[in-house]
Design a protein around this motif. Structure first.
Motif, PDB file in Angstrom:
ATOM      1  N   ALA A  29       1.689  31.503  32.827  1.00  0.00           N
ATOM      2  CA  ALA A  29       1.062  31.063  31.581  1.00  0.00           C
ATOM      3  C   ALA A  29       0.930  32.189  30.554  1.00  0.00           C
ATOM      4  O   ALA A  29       0.512  31.943  29.413  1.00  0.00           O
ATOM      5  CB  ALA A  29      -0.323  30.475  31.881  1.00  0.00           C
ATOM      6  N   TYR A  30       1.295  33.402  30.946  1.00  0.00           N
ATOM      7  CA  TYR A  30       1.139  34.535  30.032  1.00  0.00           C
ATOM      8  C   TYR A  30       2.074  34.397  28.843  1.00  0.00           C
ATOM      9  O   TYR A  30       3.255  34.055  28.993  1.00  0.00           O
ATOM     10  CB  TYR A  30       1.434  35.837  30.773  1.00  0.00           C
ATOM     11  CG  TYR A  30       1.216  37.092  29.955  1.00  0.00           C
ATOM     12  CD1 TYR A  30      -0.062  37.609  29.765  1.00  0.00           C
ATOM     13  CD2 TYR A  30       2.291  37.749  29.362  1.00  0.00           C
ATOM     14  CE1 TYR A  30      -0.264  38.761  29.027  1.00  0.00           C
ATOM     15  CE2 TYR A  30       2.100  38.903  28.618  1.00  0.00           C
ATOM     16  CZ  TYR A  30       0.824  39.400  28.454  1.00  0.00           C
ATOM     17  OH  TYR A  30       0.626  40.545  27.713  1.00  0.00           O
ATOM     18  N   VAL A  31       1.568  34.677  27.645  1.00  0.00           N
ATOM     19  CA  VAL A  31       2.360  34.586  26.424  1.00  0.00           C
ATOM     20  C   VAL A  31       2.722  35.995  25.966  1.00  0.00           C
ATOM     21  O   VAL A  31       1.847  36.801  25.641  1.00  0.00           O
ATOM     22  CB  VAL A  31       1.585  33.851  25.312  1.00  0.00           C
ATOM     23  CG1 VAL A  31       2.413  33.827  24.026  1.00  0.00           C
ATOM     24  CG2 VAL A  31       1.229  32.435  25.750  1.00  0.00           C
ATOM     25  N   ILE A  32       4.016  36.309  25.966  1.00  0.00           N
ATOM     26  CA  ILE A  32       4.482  37.615  25.526  1.00  0.00           C
ATOM     27  C   ILE A  32       4.364  37.714  24.008  1.00  0.00           C
ATOM     28  O   ILE A  32       4.801  36.804  23.284  1.00  0.00           O
ATOM     29  CB  ILE A  32       5.937  37.856  25.968  1.00  0.00           C
ATOM     30  CG1 ILE A  32       6.007  37.931  27.508  1.00  0.00           C
ATOM     31  CG2 ILE A  32       6.501  39.131  25.355  1.00  0.00           C
ATOM     32  CD1 ILE A  32       7.414  38.104  28.053  1.00  0.00           C
ATOM     33  N   GLU A  33       3.770  38.807  23.536  1.00  0.00           N
ATOM     34  CA  GLU A  33       3.598  39.042  22.107  1.00  0.00           C
ATOM     35  C   GLU A  33       4.222  40.376  21.727  1.00  0.00           C
ATOM     36  O   GLU A  33       4.204  41.330  22.509  1.00  0.00           O
ATOM     37  CB  GLU A  33       2.115  39.032  21.732  1.00  0.00           C
ATOM     38  CG  GLU A  33       1.432  37.688  21.921  1.00  0.00           C
ATOM     39  CD  GLU A  33      -0.031  37.718  21.474  1.00  0.00           C
ATOM     40  OE1 GLU A  33      -0.479  38.771  20.961  1.00  0.00           O
ATOM     41  OE2 GLU A  33      -0.713  36.692  21.638  1.00  0.00           O
ATOM     42  N   ALA A 169       9.796  31.128  29.192  1.00  0.00           N
ATOM     43  CA  ALA A 169       9.037  31.867  28.174  1.00  0.00           C
ATOM     44  C   ALA A 169       8.721  33.285  28.621  1.00  0.00           C
ATOM     45  O   ALA A 169       7.651  33.819  28.333  1.00  0.00           O
ATOM     46  CB  ALA A 169       7.758  31.115  27.811  1.00  0.00           C
ATOM     47  N   GLY A 170       9.668  33.901  29.353  1.00  0.00           N
ATOM     48  CA  GLY A 170       9.483  35.279  29.793  1.00  0.00           C
ATOM     49  C   GLY A 170       9.007  35.425  31.214  1.00  0.00           C
ATOM     50  O   GLY A 170       8.934  36.548  31.729  1.00  0.00           O
ATOM     51  N   TRP A 210      21.741  46.936  24.036  1.00  0.00           N
ATOM     52  CA  TRP A 210      20.914  45.873  24.645  1.00  0.00           C
ATOM     53  C   TRP A 210      19.716  46.559  25.284  1.00  0.00           C
ATOM     54  O   TRP A 210      19.865  47.523  26.034  1.00  0.00           O
ATOM     55  CB  TRP A 210      21.749  45.153  25.685  1.00  0.00           C
ATOM     56  CG  TRP A 210      21.085  44.086  26.498  1.00  0.00           C
ATOM     57  CD1 TRP A 210      20.069  44.230  27.395  1.00  0.00           C
ATOM     58  CD2 TRP A 210      21.433  42.688  26.499  1.00  0.00           C
ATOM     59  NE1 TRP A 210      19.756  43.022  27.953  1.00  0.00           N
ATOM     60  CE2 TRP A 210      20.582  42.062  27.420  1.00  0.00           C
ATOM     61  CE3 TRP A 210      22.389  41.935  25.823  1.00  0.00           C
ATOM     62  CZ2 TRP A 210      20.653  40.692  27.683  1.00  0.00           C
ATOM     63  CZ3 TRP A 210      22.458  40.566  26.080  1.00  0.00           C
ATOM     64  CH2 TRP A 210      21.596  39.952  27.002  1.00  0.00           C
ATOM     65  N   LEU A 211      18.507  46.070  25.014  1.00  0.00           N
ATOM     66  CA  LEU A 211      17.298  46.620  25.623  1.00  0.00           C
ATOM     67  C   LEU A 211      16.658  45.569  26.511  1.00  0.00           C
ATOM     68  O   LEU A 211      16.381  44.453  26.063  1.00  0.00           O
ATOM     69  CB  LEU A 211      16.309  47.081  24.542  1.00  0.00           C
ATOM     70  CG  LEU A 211      15.046  47.825  25.016  1.00  0.00           C
ATOM     71  CD1 LEU A 211      14.542  48.760  23.928  1.00  0.00           C
ATOM     72  CD2 LEU A 211      13.909  46.872  25.414  1.00  0.00           C
ATOM     73  N   ASP A 212      16.423  45.926  27.766  1.00  0.00           N
ATOM     74  CA  ASP A 212      15.684  45.097  28.728  1.00  0.00           C
ATOM     75  C   ASP A 212      14.322  45.716  28.976  1.00  0.00           C
ATOM     76  O   ASP A 212      14.205  46.939  29.123  1.00  0.00           O
ATOM     77  CB  ASP A 212      16.423  45.032  30.066  1.00  0.00           C
ATOM     78  CG  ASP A 212      17.299  43.799  30.200  1.00  0.00           C
ATOM     79  OD1 ASP A 212      17.370  43.013  29.234  1.00  0.00           O
ATOM     80  OD2 ASP A 212      17.900  43.617  31.253  1.00  0.00           O
ATOM     81  N   HIS A 213      13.304  44.867  29.076  1.00  0.00           N
ATOM     82  CA  HIS A 213      11.965  45.331  29.442  1.00  0.00           C
ATOM     83  C   HIS A 213      11.385  44.346  30.447  1.00  0.00           C
ATOM     84  O   HIS A 213      11.317  43.142  30.181  1.00  0.00           O
ATOM     85  CB  HIS A 213      11.067  45.413  28.195  1.00  0.00           C
ATOM     86  CG  HIS A 213       9.691  45.939  28.468  1.00  0.00           C
ATOM     87  ND1 HIS A 213       8.652  45.795  27.573  1.00  0.00           N
ATOM     88  CD2 HIS A 213       9.175  46.621  29.520  1.00  0.00           C
ATOM     89  CE1 HIS A 213       7.563  46.358  28.057  1.00  0.00           C
ATOM     90  NE2 HIS A 213       7.863  46.863  29.259  1.00  0.00           N
ATOM     91  N   GLU A 214      11.005  44.873  31.612  1.00  0.00           N
ATOM     92  CA  GLU A 214      10.415  44.058  32.673  1.00  0.00           C
ATOM     93  C   GLU A 214       9.205  44.758  33.263  1.00  0.00           C
ATOM     94  O   GLU A 214       9.183  45.993  33.384  1.00  0.00           O
ATOM     95  CB  GLU A 214      11.418  43.797  33.802  1.00  0.00           C
ATOM     96  CG  GLU A 214      12.600  42.937  33.408  1.00  0.00           C
ATOM     97  CD  GLU A 214      13.388  42.466  34.631  1.00  0.00           C
ATOM     98  OE1 GLU A 214      12.849  41.682  35.430  1.00  0.00           O
ATOM     99  OE2 GLU A 214      14.543  42.890  34.765  1.00  0.00           O
ATOM    100  N   TRP A 215       8.219  43.971  33.659  1.00  0.00           N
ATOM    101  CA  TRP A 215       7.099  44.508  34.437  1.00  0.00           C
ATOM    102  C   TRP A 215       6.700  43.487  35.491  1.00  0.00           C
ATOM    103  O   TRP A 215       6.765  42.287  35.282  1.00  0.00           O
ATOM    104  CB  TRP A 215       5.927  44.920  33.538  1.00  0.00           C
ATOM    105  CG  TRP A 215       5.295  43.859  32.691  1.00  0.00           C
ATOM    106  CD1 TRP A 215       4.142  43.182  32.928  1.00  0.00           C
ATOM    107  CD2 TRP A 215       5.766  43.373  31.402  1.00  0.00           C
ATOM    108  NE1 TRP A 215       3.856  42.313  31.903  1.00  0.00           N
ATOM    109  CE2 TRP A 215       4.822  42.414  30.950  1.00  0.00           C
ATOM    110  CE3 TRP A 215       6.870  43.661  30.606  1.00  0.00           C
ATOM    111  CZ2 TRP A 215       4.963  41.741  29.733  1.00  0.00           C
ATOM    112  CZ3 TRP A 215       7.018  42.986  29.397  1.00  0.00           C
ATOM    113  CH2 TRP A 215       6.076  42.055  28.968  1.00  0.00           C
ATOM    114  N   SER A 216       6.320  44.016  36.661  1.00  0.00           N
ATOM    115  CA  SER A 216       6.111  43.147  37.819  1.00  0.00           C
ATOM    116  C   SER A 216       5.236  43.841  38.849  1.00  0.00           C
ATOM    117  O   SER A 216       5.057  45.061  38.815  1.00  0.00           O
ATOM    118  CB  SER A 216       7.461  42.792  38.447  1.00  0.00           C
ATOM    119  OG  SER A 216       7.302  42.026  39.623  1.00  0.00           O
ATOM    120  N   THR A 217       4.726  43.061  39.781  1.00  0.00           N
ATOM    121  CA  THR A 217       4.026  43.595  40.940  1.00  0.00           C
ATOM    122  C   THR A 217       4.815  43.356  42.216  1.00  0.00           C
ATOM    123  O   THR A 217       4.893  44.215  43.083  1.00  0.00           O
ATOM    124  CB  THR A 217       2.615  42.975  41.054  1.00  0.00           C
ATOM    125  OG1 THR A 217       1.779  43.545  40.034  1.00  0.00           O
ATOM    126  CG2 THR A 217       1.988  43.247  42.410  1.00  0.00           C
TER     127      THR A 217
END
Length: 354
Positions: A29-33, A169-170, A210-217
């Motif tokens: 449900a997180y909305v990337i801004e 949505a990301g 091309w730029l990728d950005h990811e974050w995770s646990t």
């Protein structure tokens, strides 16, 4: 002496006991801004900012480039009040793929965060590791700098397309379980200009990135051995990202993809994606064999990938402890070039561990 040792043991136990990390989960449900989420998310275990692209010198020679910053929260010294405690650790990789040299030029850095020497800012993109950096400088403009042994790059990047959110949505699922996921977006079709230096020779360059950005646990599930990934800037102004997770036998465990065309954006499910290797290359240094040419099916289309050069292997055991193939490729369809980008192959020597 025994009482002193006992006291130290109690204090140490208290520090380590309080250091048990409480990592957040990736929330669908997180909305990337933007630009807020271009910055660091230090509560999550793993994060990276990945820039890859094709450059052209003033003489018309093609050169591929990569610069990546990784942030990790080890969770081992969180109760330690010392400024020297490694509560956050940063790594960086950079590489140039220059067919004129026939081999990959690469460098790496690593440091615990702090003291203004290694930092990843929250709320906006600003990552620095010694003299290496990646930051948003103004509006949709970015700058990447890496100075390594034998080469350097100083590149200005301008976003010419809207961010591409992957998955839902990301929220990008990485395996059969929704607990293995990341927040993931890309900035495709970055206009690039700047300078590279190889063995003391400076050259002006232009190109696309091309730029990728990811974050995770919890990025990988226990049965995932590695992944294959492409990010392609299409000649029609669109963008294509396709990835799959493999088990130790090379069988796909999960796959996902996003295609942006002038008519809209399509998200692909695992059953709509198939990776078929076409040609292998064996590294003369590590002995690892990589499939560096592919036929990738997405829906009713098949994209063929051809590398700019074979030897694009990165040995980064001095920082992240991994060996992988990361290379510039041309995307072909029905015998003609339709775009250029990067192919990443991990987990071919041994299991990838984040």
């Amino acid at each position: 002496m025994n009482r002193v040792l006992a006291l130290l043991f109690v204090l140490f136990a208290g520090v380590t006991a309080s250091a048990q990390p409480a990592y957040p989960v990736v929330d669908p449900a997180y909305v990337i801004e933007f630009p807020r989420d271009e910055g660091s998310h230090p509560r999550f275990r793993t994060e990276w900012w990945y820039v890859t692209g094709w450059l052209e010198t003033s003489a018309g020679s093609p050169v591929g480039f990569q610069i990546t910053f990784f942030r990790t929260r080890p969770g081992t010294q969180e109760g330690n009040p010392s400024r020297f405690a490694a509560k956050q650790v940063l790594f960086a990789h950079a590489a140039l793929s220059d067919p004129r040299t026939g081999k990959l030029l690469r460098g790496e850095r690593s440091a615990r965060a702090g003291f203004g020497l290694a930092e990843s800012r929250e709320g906006d993109l600003d990552v620095v590791l010694d003299e290496w950096s990646l930051r948003r400088v103004d509006g949709s403009d970015y700058r990447a700098v890496a100075i390594a042994e034998g080469f350097s790059l100083q590149l200005d990047l301008r976003a010419s397309a809207q961010p591409l959110l992957h998955g839902k949505a990301g929220f990008s699922q990485k395996g059969p379980e929704t607990s293995n996921a990341s927040h993931y977006y890309s900035l495709p079709q970055l206009e690039v200009k700047g300078q590279i230096e190889i063995s003391g020779r400076k050259e002006a360059v232009r190109g696309r990135a091309w730029l990728d950005h990811e974050w995770s646990t919890a990025f990988l599930d226990p049965q995932t051995y590695g992944w294959d990934w492409i990010g392609i800037n299409l000649d029609d102004g669109g963008a294509l990202m396709v990835s799959r997770m493999r088990d130790q036998h090379g069988v796909s465990r999960w796959a996902f993809g996003t295609l942006r065309t002038p008519s809209g954006t399509t998200t692909f499910e695992p059953q709509e994606i198939e990776w078929q290797p076409q040609r292998q290359w064996r590294s003369p240094r590590t002995g690892i064999e990589y499939p560096i040419e592919w036929a990738v099916r997405i829906g009713d289309r098949t994209i063929r990938l051809q590398p700019l050069m074979d030897d694009q292997e990165s040995d980064t055991r001095g920082s992240t402890g991994t060996i992988y193939w990361e290379g510039a490729v041309t995307a072909m369809e029905e015998g003609r070039a339709i775009g250029r980008g990067y192919l990443e192959l991990t987990g071919y020597g041994e299991r990838l561990r984040l």
